[in-house]
Design a protein around this motif. Structure first.
Motif, PDB file in Angstrom:
ATOM      1  N   ALA A  96      95.346   1.859  44.259  1.00 48.53           N
ATOM      2  CA  ALA A  96      95.929   2.294  45.528  1.00 48.53           C
ATOM      3  C   ALA A  96      96.460   1.109  46.325  1.00 48.53           C
ATOM      4  O   ALA A  96      97.534   1.165  46.930  1.00 48.53           O
ATOM      5  CB  ALA A  96      94.889   3.051  46.343  1.00 48.53           C
ATOM      6  N   GLN A  97      95.725  -0.005  46.302  1.00 53.21           N
ATOM      7  CA  GLN A  97      96.104  -1.174  47.095  1.00 53.21           C
ATOM      8  C   GLN A  97      97.315  -1.895  46.521  1.00 53.21           C
ATOM      9  O   GLN A  97      98.124  -2.450  47.258  1.00 53.21           O
ATOM     10  CB  GLN A  97      94.911  -2.136  47.189  1.00 53.21           C
ATOM     11  CG  GLN A  97      95.118  -3.289  48.162  1.00 53.21           C
ATOM     12  CD  GLN A  97      93.808  -4.003  48.454  1.00 53.21           C
ATOM     13  OE1 GLN A  97      92.723  -3.520  48.129  1.00 53.21           O
ATOM     14  NE2 GLN A  97      93.890  -5.159  49.069  1.00 53.21           N
ATOM     15  N   HIS A  98      97.434  -1.893  45.193  1.00 48.72           N
ATOM     16  CA  HIS A  98      98.515  -2.650  44.543  1.00 48.72           C
ATOM     17  C   HIS A  98      99.570  -1.723  43.935  1.00 48.72           C
ATOM     18  O   HIS A  98     100.300  -2.127  43.029  1.00 48.72           O
ATOM     19  CB  HIS A  98      97.935  -3.555  43.460  1.00 48.72           C
ATOM     20  CG  HIS A  98      96.935  -4.549  43.972  1.00 48.72           C
ATOM     21  ND1 HIS A  98      97.282  -5.660  44.700  1.00 48.72           N
ATOM     22  CD2 HIS A  98      95.581  -4.569  43.874  1.00 48.72           C
ATOM     23  CE1 HIS A  98      96.192  -6.348  45.014  1.00 48.72           C
ATOM     24  NE2 HIS A  98      95.145  -5.700  44.528  1.00 48.72           N
ATOM     25  N   PHE A 318      92.093   7.543  48.610  1.00 48.06           N
ATOM     26  CA  PHE A 318      92.870   6.485  49.255  1.00 48.06           C
ATOM     27  C   PHE A 318      94.303   6.913  49.541  1.00 48.06           C
ATOM     28  O   PHE A 318      94.897   6.481  50.541  1.00 48.06           O
ATOM     29  CB  PHE A 318      92.898   5.231  48.374  1.00 48.06           C
ATOM     30  CG  PHE A 318      91.545   4.707  48.015  1.00 48.06           C
ATOM     31  CD1 PHE A 318      90.771   4.034  48.949  1.00 48.06           C
ATOM     32  CD2 PHE A 318      91.033   4.888  46.738  1.00 48.06           C
ATOM     33  CE1 PHE A 318      89.509   3.551  48.625  1.00 48.06           C
ATOM     34  CE2 PHE A 318      89.782   4.414  46.398  1.00 48.06           C
ATOM     35  CZ  PHE A 318      89.013   3.743  47.346  1.00 48.06           C
ATOM     36  N   LEU A 319      94.874   7.723  48.647  1.00 51.76           N
ATOM     37  CA  LEU A 319      96.279   8.121  48.781  1.00 51.76           C
ATOM     38  C   LEU A 319      96.387   9.643  48.686  1.00 51.76           C
ATOM     39  O   LEU A 319      96.899  10.186  47.707  1.00 51.76           O
ATOM     40  CB  LEU A 319      97.123   7.462  47.679  1.00 51.76           C
ATOM     41  CG  LEU A 319      97.160   5.940  47.640  1.00 51.76           C
ATOM     42  CD1 LEU A 319      97.849   5.460  46.374  1.00 51.76           C
ATOM     43  CD2 LEU A 319      97.866   5.390  48.868  1.00 51.76           C
ATOM     44  N   PRO A 320      95.896  10.356  49.683  1.00 58.88           N
ATOM     45  CA  PRO A 320      95.981  11.821  49.625  1.00 58.88           C
ATOM     46  C   PRO A 320      97.429  12.278  49.513  1.00 58.88           C
ATOM     47  O   PRO A 320      98.314  11.743  50.167  1.00 58.88           O
ATOM     48  CB  PRO A 320      95.346  12.263  50.950  1.00 58.88           C
ATOM     49  CG  PRO A 320      95.333  11.053  51.822  1.00 58.88           C
ATOM     50  CD  PRO A 320      95.303   9.867  50.938  1.00 58.88           C
ATOM     51  N   GLY A 321      97.639  13.243  48.632  1.00 54.35           N
ATOM     52  CA  GLY A 321      98.992  13.757  48.445  1.00 54.35           C
ATOM     53  C   GLY A 321      99.736  13.112  47.304  1.00 54.35           C
ATOM     54  O   GLY A 321     100.734  13.661  46.824  1.00 54.35           O
ATOM     55  N   GLN A 322      99.271  11.932  46.835  1.00 54.95           N
ATOM     56  CA  GLN A 322      99.912  11.279  45.692  1.00 54.95           C
ATOM     57  C   GLN A 322      99.097  11.568  44.431  1.00 54.95           C
ATOM     58  O   GLN A 322      97.877  11.447  44.442  1.00 54.95           O
ATOM     59  CB  GLN A 322     100.017   9.769  45.903  1.00 54.95           C
ATOM     60  CG  GLN A 322     100.995   9.379  46.997  1.00 54.95           C
ATOM     61  CD  GLN A 322     101.528   7.974  46.772  1.00 54.95           C
ATOM     62  OE1 GLN A 322     101.836   7.571  45.658  1.00 54.95           O
ATOM     63  NE2 GLN A 322     101.656   7.225  47.860  1.00 54.95           N
ATOM     64  N   ARG A 323      99.778  11.917  43.380  1.00 53.75           N
ATOM     65  CA  ARG A 323      99.102  12.267  42.126  1.00 53.75           C
ATOM     66  C   ARG A 323      99.163  11.091  41.165  1.00 53.75           C
ATOM     67  O   ARG A 323     100.243  10.664  40.751  1.00 53.75           O
ATOM     68  CB  ARG A 323      99.759  13.503  41.522  1.00 53.75           C
ATOM     69  CG  ARG A 323      99.079  14.017  40.264  1.00 53.75           C
ATOM     70  CD  ARG A 323      99.688  15.348  39.828  1.00 53.75           C
ATOM     71  NE  ARG A 323      99.217  15.755  38.516  1.00 53.75           N
ATOM     72  CZ  ARG A 323      98.051  16.342  38.276  1.00 53.75           C
ATOM     73  NH1 ARG A 323      97.234  16.586  39.282  1.00 53.75           N
ATOM     74  NH2 ARG A 323      97.704  16.693  37.049  1.00 53.75           N
ATOM     75  N   LEU A 324      97.988  10.570  40.813  1.00 55.50           N
ATOM     76  CA  LEU A 324      97.892   9.489  39.836  1.00 55.50           C
ATOM     77  C   LEU A 324      96.829   9.857  38.801  1.00 55.50           C
ATOM     78  O   LEU A 324      95.673   9.440  38.894  1.00 55.50           O
ATOM     79  CB  LEU A 324      97.541   8.155  40.509  1.00 55.50           C
ATOM     80  CG  LEU A 324      98.701   7.493  41.259  1.00 55.50           C
ATOM     81  CD1 LEU A 324      98.576   7.750  42.745  1.00 55.50           C
ATOM     82  CD2 LEU A 324      98.740   6.007  40.971  1.00 55.50           C
ATOM     83  N   PRO A 325      97.188  10.650  37.809  1.00 54.96           N
ATOM     84  CA  PRO A 325      96.229  11.046  36.778  1.00 54.96           C
ATOM     85  C   PRO A 325      95.850   9.873  35.886  1.00 54.96           C
ATOM     86  O   PRO A 325      96.658   8.964  35.645  1.00 54.96           O
ATOM     87  CB  PRO A 325      96.984  12.117  35.994  1.00 54.96           C
ATOM     88  CG  PRO A 325      98.428  11.787  36.196  1.00 54.96           C
ATOM     89  CD  PRO A 325      98.522  11.223  37.590  1.00 54.96           C
TER      90      PRO A 325
END
Length: 449
Positions: A96-98, A318-325
């Protein structure tokens, strides 16, 4: 006087044991690198708010603070930090940070220590090392990634020939679909999954009691759950077993398709270690698809030594709404080491990496001896020069005690070199270094050119 005492749950290896661990890490890491997983590392600490957000048992988290914390004079407190209890939560924060600087799909490998304040017992420690791999993508991650992670973990245990391994496979969608078909949904379904995951620990009667008495599941439904949980098959028979259940549920069918695709992507020479096991649930709620555990059939009471699976909301906190499976697997290196040392599965040998001990007749000969040793080091042969001039017998005794195979003797007058194989009790003149190395390649444990 400071007290000397072992700290329970914090392993501490002797040099010869640490060499075994290094060999283990090298074997695992080499396979990870061959599949293109990039090495990374996160700090040992994370914000407590990060660790407790999801999946963290607050009672087991070690907090961190200075012995004498100081105020900045304005009433501000230092950040509240804790030692991470696994490698997944720090990885989620890292991604999430990078996010803007990483190339997706991002493939990482990571070996680090983690800490949990649980009661130490056989195979479970308060400080432990894990070696993880993960693949994370943006928006969508094909099942091919699941197949690769399963393949890579299977390869690791195929290389560790001293341990006969079995990889238990399942898919959370199969479980959720089965329980849906029984009318169990929502939060109760999640609780049932966690109870079934304890089958190998508390047995069928313990599971039945928790389902019926604890969750109010009807006795007949509980019997169906237990019947399904005992089903196992080889990879080749998985389709027949699963279709034979007669479950008509969309989620179930999607899980079956994913599981069969994962199996098809594993090379045929590795499929023999796969076992489809419907008791496998992986109690953590963040798993959403493929799940697996590696167990050792010769040590059934030891439990799993590797586990992992698919989790489609890696960075949700950390990133609600973003999908990172993502999909990943973890190998419990410290657990493996505990078993290896207890059962003496690897011969405990050398106490150091040195392959040659260069003896010293006198301090006047040290410079020339150092020059000889450096020529061997340049060729990749670990060489140690004895720290002082002493009787040769004492120096040879030192080499034997540390498991160093060869002793080198530099003639003070001519500067020529002789090498003694302490195991074979043979001494020869070294005319050409490269020829000598080639002749002794096998005992020096060097790979062939």
């Amino acid at each position: 006087m400071a007290k000397i005492s072992n700290i329970s749950g914090f392993p501490e290896y002797l040099p010869e044991e640490r060499i075994i661990e290094e060999q283990l890490l090298s074997s695992i890491g080499s396979i990870f690198r061959l599949h293109g997983f990039a090495s990374m590392e996160t700090p040992s600490v994370e914000l407590l708010s990060t660790l407790t957000e999801k999946g963290g048992d607050e009672k087991e988290i070690y907090t961190l603070g200075r012995f004498q914390a100081e105020s900045d004079g304005q009433g501000s407190k230092e950040a509240e930090l804790g030692l991470h209890f696994d490698l997944t939560v720090p990885f989620a924060r890292y991604v999430a940070q990078h996010l803007a600087r990483l190339t997706f799909p991002f493939r990482r490998s990571c070996y680090q220590k983690s800490w949990r304040g649980e009661r130490p017992q056989k195979g479970r420690y308060r400080e432990f090392g894990q070696f993880d791999i993960d693949i994370v993508a943006r928006d969508a991650l094909p099942i091919a990634a699941d197949g690769e992670v399963v393949t890579v973990i299977a390869k690791v245990f195929a290389r560790l020939e001293i341990l006969r391994a079995e990889m238990r496979l399942n898919n959370r969608k199969i479980l959720l679909g089965m329980y849906d078909s029984l009318g169990i949904g929502g939060e109760k379904r999640a609780k049932v999954v966690r109870i079934v995951d304890k089958l190998h620990k508390i047995g069928p009667e313990g599971v039945r009691k928790e389902l019926v008495d604890g969750e109010g599941i009807a006795g007949k439904v509980a019997e169906n759950i237990l019947k399904w949980a005992t089903l196992r098959s080889s990879a080749s028979e998985a389709q027949n077993m699963l279709t034979g259940l007669g479950v008509e549920n969309e989620t179930f069918h999607r899980g079956v398709e994913e599981l069969l695709e994962v199996i098809s992507l594993v090379p045929e020479n590795l499929r023999a270690v796969l076992c489809v096991d419907l008791s496998l649930a992986r109690g953590l709620d963040y798993y959403t698809g493929t799940i697996f555990e590696v167990v050792l059939p010769d040590y059934p009471a030891f439990g799993s030594v590797s586990a992992g699976g698919r989790y489609d909301d890696l960075t949700a906190q950390f990133l609600p709404g973003q999908r990172l499976p993502a999909v990943g697997g973890s190998i419990g290196v410290t657990r493996l080491m505990g078993l290896i040392l207890e059962q003496r599965l690897y011969p405990v040998g050398a106490q150091c990496p040195s392959q040659i001990l260069f003896t010293i007749y006198s301090e006047e000969s040290r410079q020339r001896t150092n020059e000889w040793a450096e020529q061997f080091r340049e060729r990749g042969i670990a060489s140690e020069v004895y720290f002082k001039a002493a009787k040769l017998g004492k120096q040879i005794e030192y080499a034997n005690a540390k498991g160093i195979r060869f002793c080198a003797f530099v003639n003070e007058e001519t500067g020529t070199l002789e090498m003694k194989d302490l195991a074979a009790q043979q001494q020869t003149a070294v005319v050409d270094i490269d020829s000598w190395i080639e002749q002794n390649r096998e005992v020096l444990r060097l790979e062939k050119n």
